[in-house]
Scaffold this active site. Sequence first.
Site, PDB file in Angstrom:
ATOM      1  CE  LYS A 151      -3.202 -36.386  20.378  1.00 24.75           C
ATOM      2  NZ  LYS A 151      -4.203 -36.280  19.306  1.00 24.75           N
ATOM      3  CE  LYS A 186     -10.982 -39.991  16.452  1.00 23.04           C
ATOM      4  NZ  LYS A 186     -10.274 -38.755  16.641  1.00 23.04           N
ATOM      5  CE  LYS A 230      -5.617 -43.214  15.197  1.00 26.58           C
ATOM      6  NZ  LYS A 230      -5.374 -41.950  14.623  1.00 26.58           N
TER       7      LYS A 230
HETATM    8  N1  AQP Z   1      -0.979 -44.497  15.760  1.00 25.36           N
HETATM    9  C1  AQP Z   1      -0.553 -43.616  14.876  1.00 25.36           C
HETATM   10  N2  AQP Z   1       0.411 -43.956  13.981  1.00 25.36           N
HETATM   11  C2  AQP Z   1       0.875 -43.049  13.099  1.00 25.36           C
HETATM   12  N3  AQP Z   1       0.448 -41.774  13.032  1.00 25.36           N
HETATM   13  C3  AQP Z   1      -0.496 -41.387  13.901  1.00 25.36           C
HETATM   14  N4  AQP Z   1      -1.118 -40.218  14.097  1.00 25.36           N
HETATM   15  C4  AQP Z   1      -1.999 -40.350  15.121  1.00 25.36           C
HETATM   16  N5  AQP Z   1      -1.958 -41.602  15.611  1.00 25.36           N
HETATM   17  C5  AQP Z   1      -1.049 -42.274  14.867  1.00 25.36           C
HETATM   18  C6  AQP Z   1      -0.852 -39.021  13.325  1.00 25.36           C
HETATM   19  O1  AQP Z   1      -0.666 -37.950  14.226  1.00 25.36           O
HETATM   20  C7  AQP Z   1      -1.146 -36.748  13.623  1.00 25.36           C
HETATM   21  C8  AQP Z   1      -1.968 -36.032  14.611  1.00 25.36           C
HETATM   22  O2  AQP Z   1      -3.084 -36.799  14.961  1.00 25.36           O
HETATM   23  P1  AQP Z   1      -4.287 -36.094  15.683  1.00 25.36           P
HETATM   24  O3  AQP Z   1      -3.938 -35.831  17.067  1.00 25.36           O
HETATM   25  O4  AQP Z   1      -4.709 -34.901  14.938  1.00 25.36           O
HETATM   26  O5  AQP Z   1      -5.492 -37.090  15.549  1.00 25.36           O
HETATM   27  P2  AQP Z   1      -5.616 -38.625  15.576  1.00 25.36           P
HETATM   28  O6  AQP Z   1      -5.075 -39.209  14.317  1.00 25.36           O
HETATM   29  O7  AQP Z   1      -7.047 -38.888  15.864  1.00 25.36           O
HETATM   30  O8  AQP Z   1      -4.666 -39.032  16.790  1.00 25.36           O
HETATM   31  P3  AQP Z   1      -4.992 -39.880  18.047  1.00 25.36           P
HETATM   32  O9  AQP Z   1      -3.772 -39.986  18.848  1.00 25.36           O
HETATM   33  O10 AQP Z   1      -5.670 -41.148  17.663  1.00 25.36           O
HETATM   34  O11 AQP Z   1      -5.971 -38.952  18.851  1.00 25.36           O
HETATM   35  P4  AQP Z   1      -7.436 -39.199  19.345  1.00 25.36           P
HETATM   36  O12 AQP Z   1      -7.348 -40.364  20.274  1.00 25.36           O
HETATM   37  O13 AQP Z   1      -7.799 -37.920  20.029  1.00 25.36           O
HETATM   38  O14 AQP Z   1      -8.276 -39.475  18.144  1.00 25.36           O
HETATM   39  C9  AQP Z   1      -1.918 -37.133  12.352  1.00 25.36           C
HETATM   40  O15 AQP Z   1      -1.124 -36.810  11.219  1.00 25.36           O
HETATM   41  C10 AQP Z   1      -2.063 -38.620  12.485  1.00 25.36           C
HETATM   42  O16 AQP Z   1      -2.031 -39.243  11.214  1.00 25.36           O
END
Ligand code: AQP
Length: 343
Positions: free
Chosen positions: A197, A111, A194
Amino acid sequence: MSRIFSGVQPTGDLHLGNYLGAIRNFVGLQADFECIYCVVDMHAITVWQDPKQLAPHTREVAAAFIASGIDPENSIIFNQSQVTAHAELAWVFNCVARMGWLNRMTQFKEKAGKQRENASVGLYVYPNLMAADILAYKATHVPVGEDQKQHLELTRDIAIKFNNDFETDCFPVVEPLIFGEATRVMSLRDGTKKMSKSDPSEYSRINLTDGADDIASKIRKAKTDPGELPGPEALAADGLHVEGEAEKARPEAFNLLSIYAALSGQSMAVTLEQFAGAQFSAFKGELADLSVAKLGPIGEEMQRLMASPDHVDAVLRDGAERAAVIAAPVIKEVHEIVGFLGS
Ligand code: AQP
């Protein structure tokens, strides 16, 4: 009874990865565990969030929880900033965790990227706040996607070091719960990244609030390769998972197949059998139909809930009150153990 804690950040549009890797699994756990599900808005601000968007995004995550089947009467749904125990315990953990541990966290490296010097201190100590989220409730099990496993190991290290340093058995050593197919859903534009968002491309992800046309069009445009779909020969010796080298060679194909497996509830082996030798165009049609059937009702219910913000806010307020009651004696115990005067 064992206790579950897990959280989702209100950082933008929730997507299929959040659903398959996290939210869907939260629902099933309600039968066997006391569950606490948190919209982690304090984690969200470790990177810039538009203050005007943070509240609507927080409601969207709460709506996704409820629309997916989390019952706010039984489980606790709340947003993190309404319960001060998270910040209080995180400070204590900032003083327990070691710099060397945090330096190894791959999510920070990903990040912060080349902007390391310019990243917030909050992003660096994010795993300490995550440990506080979990341990403020002495949760025993944490359902997370594969990508969060390293942070959970850090939570275990913090609990063990706290217990050792202060010669106490205050904190449990938490167990990760990682579920079946599609625990890591990849971007539809690049099978090695992955689904996220914060990916600037809308076509990289299927949002939970996407309508049928958007879902179908995103799947139609998803990146593939020139081959036909692979069959069961791609399975590893365990007969359950795709063999590592095969997956590396065709990441987009296996990502779409594992999404199909996860949404249909069938194993990867059965899915590979079903589509062996098929053309992507035919498979994508079936995947789009399945995605619309599974996600459509959730998206509609989310839209309905988000149209009643007062109702969602009341659910979050009620959840925060119940969460604070559980965390209060834990914080008191920690104050006494650390030796803070006036505890
Ligand atoms: N691509 C993914 N595949 C499986 N699980 C996922 N999670 C996120 N992306 C995937 C799971 O969703 C839960 C919540 O995630 P989060 O919003 O707390 O943070 P993150 O993992 O950083 O999700 P994003 O979508 O990638 O958000 P941004 O872009 O803001 O960083 C977690 O349990 C995660 O494992």
